[in-house]
Write a protein that holds these residues in place. Structure first.
Motif, short mmCIF file in Angstrom:
data_model
loop_
_atom_site.label_atom_id
_atom_site.label_comp_id
_atom_site.label_asym_id
_atom_site.label_seq_id
_atom_site.Cartn_x
_atom_site.Cartn_y
_atom_site.Cartn_z
N ARG A 10 126.11 25.92 45.06
CA ARG A 10 126.89 25.10 46.00
C ARG A 10 127.90 24.22 45.28
O ARG A 10 128.78 23.67 45.92
CB ARG A 10 125.94 24.24 46.85
N VAL A 15 121.71 23.90 44.38
CA VAL A 15 122.75 22.96 44.81
C VAL A 15 123.75 22.67 43.70
O VAL A 15 124.91 22.38 43.97
CB VAL A 15 122.15 21.63 45.37
N THR A 67 125.49 13.79 42.98
CA THR A 67 124.75 14.21 44.17
C THR A 67 123.45 14.90 43.79
O THR A 67 122.40 14.62 44.37
CB THR A 67 125.62 15.14 45.03
N LEU A 89 127.64 21.25 43.88
CA LEU A 89 127.63 19.82 44.18
C LEU A 89 127.78 19.01 42.89
O LEU A 89 127.45 19.48 41.80
CB LEU A 89 126.33 19.44 44.89
N SER A 90 128.27 17.81 43.04
CA SER A 90 128.53 16.97 41.87
C SER A 90 127.23 16.59 41.17
O SER A 90 126.15 16.60 41.77
CB SER A 90 129.26 15.70 42.29
#
Length: 140
Positions: free
Chosen positions: A18, A14, A24, A20-21
């Motif tokens: 992906r 993730v 997150t 994501l921050s």
């Protein structure tokens, strides 16, 4: 696959794949660390040993906590668990998704906030002056 190893792979996925921050990913780490701790307490050490009943038991226990978690917090937790199990199946680590039937809790409906008198007056002022009585008859 061992729980910790599977969690590390998912968090790397993730974060890197992906994109994501960090916030997150940190929330997923927190949620899933609690889930894995709970699974270990139930005697589970491998991702393949997680059953739908275990997933539902975890969620039910969290939902029944005192004080009760906000529906949004419980929904985020369930989303984290579902995402992790979905990843494990997609990567071929596990054959079945024990969280596949898990549905997020219904979010409570909130009533809209009423405008203050001052806000209504500013809104009406922004709309411009009221039409003259003659203008209303011509429009009607």
């Amino acid at each position: 696959m061992r729980l910790d190893r599977a969690l590390d792979r998912y968090l790397r996925h993730v974060s890197v794949e992906r994109g994501l921050s960090e916030h997150t990913v940190s929330a997923y780490r927190r949620d899933l660390a609690g889930y894995l701790d709970w699974l270990r307490e139930q005697g589970v050490g491998d991702t393949g040993d997680v059953t739908p009943a275990l997933v539902e038991g975890f969620v039910a226990e969290r939902a029944a906590a005192d004080p009760a978690p906000a529906a949004s917090s419980l929904a985020r937790l369930q989303s984290s668990v579902r995402g992790w199990h979905r990843f494990l199946v997609r990567e071929g680590i596990d054959e079945a998704d024990p969280a596949g039937r898990l549905r997020p809790p219904k979010q409570p409906r909130r009533l809209p906030k009423a405008l203050t008198v001052d806000q209504v007056e500013r809104l009406l002022d922004a709309a411009g002056p009221a039409p003259a009585p003659d203008d209303r008859e011509a429009a009607g």
